[in-house]
Write a protein that holds these residues in place. Structure first.
Motif, PDB file in Angstrom:
ATOM      1  N   LEU A   1     -16.717  17.290   5.877  1.00  0.00           N
ATOM      2  CA  LEU A   1     -17.517  16.256   6.544  1.00  0.00           C
ATOM      3  C   LEU A   1     -16.784  15.072   6.451  1.00  0.00           C
ATOM      4  O   LEU A   1     -16.149  14.505   5.722  1.00  0.00           O
ATOM      5  N   LEU A   2     -16.906  14.573   7.836  1.00  0.00           N
ATOM      6  CA  LEU A   2     -16.362  13.248   8.119  1.00  0.00           C
ATOM      7  C   LEU A   2     -17.294  12.094   8.680  1.00  0.00           C
ATOM      8  O   LEU A   2     -17.598  12.713   9.941  1.00  0.00           O
ATOM      9  N   ASP A   3     -17.590  11.063   8.326  1.00  0.00           N
ATOM     10  CA  ASP A   3     -18.735  10.238   9.089  1.00  0.00           C
ATOM     11  C   ASP A   3     -17.735   9.498   9.814  1.00  0.00           C
ATOM     12  O   ASP A   3     -16.925   8.532   9.266  1.00  0.00           O
ATOM     13  N   ARG A   4     -17.706   9.609  10.936  1.00  0.00           N
ATOM     14  CA  ARG A   4     -16.877   8.734  11.972  1.00  0.00           C
ATOM     15  C   ARG A   4     -17.142   7.314  11.869  1.00  0.00           C
ATOM     16  O   ARG A   4     -16.216   6.332  12.040  1.00  0.00           O
ATOM     17  N   ALA A   5     -18.531   6.765  11.849  1.00  0.00           N
ATOM     18  CA  ALA A   5     -18.721   5.588  11.427  1.00  0.00           C
ATOM     19  C   ALA A   5     -17.989   4.736  10.350  1.00  0.00           C
ATOM     20  O   ALA A   5     -18.111   3.484  10.369  1.00  0.00           O
ATOM     21  N   GLN A   6     -18.015   5.723   9.233  1.00  0.00           N
ATOM     22  CA  GLN A   6     -17.329   5.082   8.011  1.00  0.00           C
ATOM     23  C   GLN A   6     -15.839   5.059   8.212  1.00  0.00           C
ATOM     24  O   GLN A   6     -15.069   4.313   7.253  1.00  0.00           O
ATOM     25  N   ALA A   7     -15.186   5.706   9.044  1.00  0.00           N
ATOM     26  CA  ALA A   7     -13.751   5.701   9.057  1.00  0.00           C
ATOM     27  C   ALA A   7     -13.377   4.374   9.544  1.00  0.00           C
ATOM     28  O   ALA A   7     -12.219   4.129   8.788  1.00  0.00           O
ATOM     29  N   ALA A   8     -13.629   3.435  10.058  1.00  0.00           N
ATOM     30  CA  ALA A   8     -13.417   1.950  10.316  1.00  0.00           C
ATOM     31  C   ALA A   8     -13.205   1.407   8.688  1.00  0.00           C
ATOM     32  O   ALA A   8     -12.362   0.522   8.673  1.00  0.00           O
ATOM     33  N   VAL A   9     -14.364   1.667   8.125  1.00  0.00           N
ATOM     34  CA  VAL A   9     -14.219   1.028   6.768  1.00  0.00           C
ATOM     35  C   VAL A   9     -13.465   1.599   5.698  1.00  0.00           C
ATOM     36  O   VAL A   9     -12.837   0.860   5.174  1.00  0.00           O
ATOM     37  N   VAL A  10     -13.366   3.067   5.908  1.00  0.00           N
ATOM     38  CA  VAL A  10     -12.358   3.778   5.024  1.00  0.00           C
ATOM     39  C   VAL A  10     -10.688   3.544   5.272  1.00  0.00           C
ATOM     40  O   VAL A  10      -9.974   3.270   4.469  1.00  0.00           O
ATOM     41  N   THR A  11     -10.614   2.995   6.569  1.00  0.00           N
ATOM     42  CA  THR A  11      -9.049   2.785   6.970  1.00  0.00           C
ATOM     43  C   THR A  11      -8.789   1.154   6.941  1.00  0.00           C
ATOM     44  O   THR A  11      -8.164   0.864   7.879  1.00  0.00           O
ATOM     45  N   ASP A  12      -9.386   0.471   5.701  1.00  0.00           N
ATOM     46  CA  ASP A  12      -9.171  -0.737   5.657  1.00  0.00           C
ATOM     47  C   ASP A  12      -8.568  -1.049   4.345  1.00  0.00           C
ATOM     48  O   ASP A  12      -9.434  -0.674   3.396  1.00  0.00           O
ATOM     49  N   LEU A  13      -7.305  -1.551   4.136  1.00  0.00           N
ATOM     50  CA  LEU A  13      -6.801  -1.694   2.740  1.00  0.00           C
ATOM     51  C   LEU A  13      -7.681  -2.335   1.783  1.00  0.00           C
ATOM     52  O   LEU A  13      -7.547  -2.186   0.597  1.00  0.00           O
ATOM     53  N   ASP A  14      -8.236  -3.326   2.364  1.00  0.00           N
ATOM     54  CA  ASP A  14      -9.413  -4.382   1.517  1.00  0.00           C
ATOM     55  C   ASP A  14     -10.311  -3.545   1.011  1.00  0.00           C
ATOM     56  O   ASP A  14     -10.926  -3.851  -0.237  1.00  0.00           O
ATOM     57  N   HIS A  15     -10.693  -2.415   1.424  1.00  0.00           N
ATOM     58  CA  HIS A  15     -11.877  -1.459   0.949  1.00  0.00           C
ATOM     59  C   HIS A  15     -11.412  -0.404   0.217  1.00  0.00           C
ATOM     60  O   HIS A  15     -12.166   0.488  -0.453  1.00  0.00           O
ATOM     61  N   LEU A  16     -10.261  -0.168  -0.048  1.00  0.00           N
ATOM     62  CA  LEU A  16      -9.734   1.005  -1.019  1.00  0.00           C
ATOM     63  C   LEU A  16      -9.503   0.507  -2.178  1.00  0.00           C
ATOM     64  O   LEU A  16      -9.089   1.654  -2.885  1.00  0.00           O
ATOM     65  N   GLY A  17      -9.629  -0.499  -2.796  1.00  0.00           N
ATOM     66  CA  GLY A  17      -9.713  -0.774  -4.298  1.00  0.00           C
ATOM     67  C   GLY A  17      -8.186  -1.227  -4.722  1.00  0.00           C
ATOM     68  O   GLY A  17      -7.977  -1.232  -5.802  1.00  0.00           O
ATOM     69  N   PHE A  18      -7.454  -1.591  -3.729  1.00  0.00           N
ATOM     70  CA  PHE A  18      -6.105  -2.270  -4.044  1.00  0.00           C
ATOM     71  C   PHE A  18      -6.310  -3.548  -5.022  1.00  0.00           C
ATOM     72  O   PHE A  18      -7.011  -4.426  -4.576  1.00  0.00           O
ATOM     73  N   SER A  19      -5.629  -3.718  -5.954  1.00  0.00           N
ATOM     74  CA  SER A  19      -5.320  -4.823  -6.663  1.00  0.00           C
ATOM     75  C   SER A  19      -4.814  -6.165  -5.850  1.00  0.00           C
ATOM     76  O   SER A  19      -4.036  -5.771  -5.222  1.00  0.00           O
ATOM     77  N   GLY A  20      -4.912  -7.065  -6.255  1.00  0.00           N
ATOM     78  CA  GLY A  20      -4.257  -8.408  -5.514  1.00  0.00           C
ATOM     79  C   GLY A  20      -2.724  -8.182  -5.399  1.00  0.00           C
ATOM     80  O   GLY A  20      -2.263  -8.434  -4.318  1.00  0.00           O
ATOM     81  N   GLU A  21      -2.235  -7.806  -6.763  1.00  0.00           N
ATOM     82  CA  GLU A  21      -0.642  -7.985  -6.624  1.00  0.00           C
ATOM     83  C   GLU A  21      -0.192  -6.796  -5.792  1.00  0.00           C
ATOM     84  O   GLU A  21       0.486  -7.191  -4.921  1.00  0.00           O
ATOM     85  N   ASN A  22      -0.789  -5.816  -5.888  1.00  0.00           N
ATOM     86  CA  ASN A  22      -0.327  -4.499  -5.201  1.00  0.00           C
ATOM     87  C   ASN A  22      -0.733  -4.574  -3.609  1.00  0.00           C
ATOM     88  O   ASN A  22       0.362  -4.383  -2.901  1.00  0.00           O
ATOM     89  N   LEU A  23      -1.782  -5.142  -3.286  1.00  0.00           N
ATOM     90  CA  LEU A  23      -2.055  -5.424  -1.971  1.00  0.00           C
ATOM     91  C   LEU A  23      -1.155  -6.279  -1.521  1.00  0.00           C
ATOM     92  O   LEU A  23      -0.766  -6.074  -0.198  1.00  0.00           O
ATOM     93  N   ARG A  24      -0.733  -7.441  -1.807  1.00  0.00           N
ATOM     94  CA  ARG A  24       0.164  -8.366  -1.522  1.00  0.00           C
ATOM     95  C   ARG A  24       1.614  -7.686  -1.387  1.00  0.00           C
ATOM     96  O   ARG A  24       2.234  -7.686  -0.353  1.00  0.00           O
TER      97      ARG A  24
END
Length: 570
Positions: free
Chosen positions: A287-310
């Motif tokens: 199952l893939l919720d297409r409405a959630q795809a925009a949220v899922v494909t956002d680096l800020d929502h994937l749990g990256f820590s500050g240093e790794n994200l930068r």
């Protein structure tokens, strides 16, 4: 019902919400029987929120911009069929001594309010809300009000009669609208609705000699849902195959298909896979919720820590080189790469991907799916992509030396390449490429960074339980006893998280950025352990250390981290 005191057009002009020119154009375009407001919205000259505010002022009615689903009276909601609510764009909100407050989108439609007055036996107090707000609230309200589980629907099955082929092929526009379907169809719809409600990523319909089992994968963990009687196996399998456009007569070969449907107003894309077993066909639905795809494909929502994200944000903006994501199946590698592509996607860049399969549709990105039946592999597809003048390329997976060689040559000739590789950590990726037969100097000069990640379950914020860790528990995740004074959290379980104690997942990562010293080690054919010692001596956090920080932040548990990083040595 109050009548209009000031014309609708005057209100729009007074507030400068539309121009006189737009009004004139709308009058010219209006068809017989069509409302002027509808034409203005279609033209894009009037926002729906402003339309609702203007109607509220025209009819002297209260205006409500948002509807809080938690404040709804579900008793009132269940008294109105969902089809009636959607058709008339209305939703009862709450009741008090003055009457029943009902959100409506069309104040000129009096008849439904008279119906509700008779139904509730109380005065109806209308408030005006934007149509899209009401429609979204209807979907959420009726999804919450639907308490019948797939297991309960099973008892409605008619033992004497199976549905006909035409009934099996019937397809409702929204599964919540299906009220009069055959029992088997209602059961399959119930399974799909319950899976979406439970946030399942996969549905497993498994068959054995004397039983049939339906299981959901939620947050990476499989869980038994219910056991339909074995005699309904053919009907359930046929219904799913019809929905997926598969051949119901073919039961000897594996088949793959797709289902597109709406559940509670949400677009759900389902990938269906069937395989023959000794006791019938086994089905897995992704199952893939297409409405959630925009949220899922956002680096800020994937749990990256500050240093790794930068660091990653800087790396993905390079002009050429390879960025690899590593980890086992289901660790979120592809999702991370999608998020990277979304981050840098712009009209100035030509981004093309080759994937197996395409999981998310990215606007503005050319996406190609491999097809081994016609010899469209990662390697052959990548060669074709290079003739499309790409700036950025994503290769779903490097599986062999041919694909690895073309990807590296692409990076060396001025392209930014993203891909995934199956290794346990970031340090093993270099050795895997060397095992493919790639020369060390090519590897060292093309790789920008290697990201390894795992997905751990996130503690449910509603029921997580604080406790004081022991010294032994801290030692297992590499923390010193000084953290014993800090409270950690563990899973407890409540209704919101289906008694698991967890709700959702987050990524833990280790990011190895290739510098001159690492390049020298690669040229010297150093093994993964040597690379690890070098990187950790410079302060790089490995998976377990990144996970330990999430534990201290109260986001996950020691048990979850150990489950996902048990092979790591810190």
């Amino acid at each position: 019902m109050a009548t209009a005191s000031k014309s609708f057009e005057s209100i729009l002009l007074d507030r400068s919400w539309v121009s006189p020119q737009d009004l004139d154009r709308a009058r010219q375009r209006r068809k017989p029987g069509q409302e002027l407001a509808e034409v203005l919205v279609e033209m894009g000259a009037l926002e729906p929120q402003r339309l609702a505010r203007a109607l509220a002022q025209e009819y002297r009615m209260p205006f409500q911009a948002h509807i809080d689903e938690h404040a709804l009276d579900q008793t009132l909601v269940t008294k109105i069929p969902i089809n009636y609510a959607k058709k008339n764009h209305l939703l009862p909100l709450h009741a008090d001594e003055d009457g029943v407050t009902v959100a409506i989108a069309d104040p000129a439609n009096y008849q439904p309010l008279d119906d509700l007055h008779i139904l509730f036996g109380a005065p109806v107090l209308p408030v005006l809300a934007p149509m899209e707000v009401i429609n979204e609230a209807i979907n959420r309200a009726y999804d919450n009000a639907t308490t019948t589980t797939a297991e309960e629907l099973m008892f409605d099955l008619d033992e004497e009669r199976l549905p006909s082929a035409s009934e099996l092929a019937a397809e409702p526009r929204d599964l919540l609208d299906a009220e009069d379907s055959a029992p088997i169809i209602k059961l399959v719809n119930g399974i799909l609705s319950q899976a979406v409600k439970d946030r399942a990523s996969d549905i497993h319909i498994e068959v054995f000699e004397t039983e049939m089992v339906v299981r959901f994968r939620v947050d990476g963990m499989l869980d038994d849902v219910f056991d339909p009687p074995k005699r309904f196996q053919p009907a359930i399998t046929s219904r799913v195959k019809v929905m997926a456009g598969l051949n119901i007569a073919e039961k000897r070969l594996p088949q793959d298909g797709r289902i597109r449907l709406r559940i509670a107003g949400r677009d759900i894309d389902i990938r269906v896979s069937t395989i023959p077993t000794a006791f019938g066909e086994r089905l897995v639905l992704r199952l893939l919720d297409r409405a959630q795809a925009a949220v899922v494909t956002d680096l800020d929502h994937l749990g990256f820590s500050g240093e790794n994200l930068r660091k990653l944000d800087r790396l993905i903006r390079q002009s050429h080189g390879i960025i690899l994501a590593t980890g086992p199946t289901g660790s979120g590698k592809s999702t991370t790469l999608y998020a990277c592509l979304s981050r840098i996607n712009s009209p100035e860049k030509n981004i093309i991907t080759i994937e197996d399969p395409i999981e998310y549709q990215l606007r503005g990105v050319g996406q190609m799916q491999v097809n081994p039946k016609i010899d469209l592999t990662f390697a052959s597809g990548l060669r074709s992509i290079l003739r499309q003048d790409p700036d950025v390329i994503m290769v779903g997976e490097i599986r062999d030396g041919e694909t690895a060689g073309i990807a590296i040559q692409s990076a060396l000739t001025g392209h930014l390449v993203f891909s995934t590789l199956h290794t346990n950590d970031s340090f093993g990726a270099v050795n895997r490429l060397l095992d493919f037969g790639i020369e060390p100097f090519l590897v060292s000069s093309s790789i920008l960074a290697v990201l390894a990640q795992r997905l751990v379950r996130r503690l449910c914020p509603e029921c997580r339980e604080a406790y004081s860790p022991t010294e032994a528990e801290l030692a297992r995740i590499g923390l010193d006893p000084s953290h014993m004074e800090k409270q950690l959290y563990r899973a407890k379980g409540c209704r919101a998280c289906r008694a698991t104690g967890y709700r959702g997942r987050l990524a833990i990562q280790e990011l190895m950025v290739v510098d001159d010293e690492i390049r020298a080690l690669v040229m010297a054919n150093s093994d993964a352990a040597t690379l690890r010692r070098h990187c950790t001596s410079l302060g790089m956090k490995v998976l377990r250390q990144d996970g330990a920080e999430r534990i201290l932040a109260g986001e996950t548990t020691i048990e979850e981290l150990l489950r996902q990083t048990q092979e790591e040595v810190v």
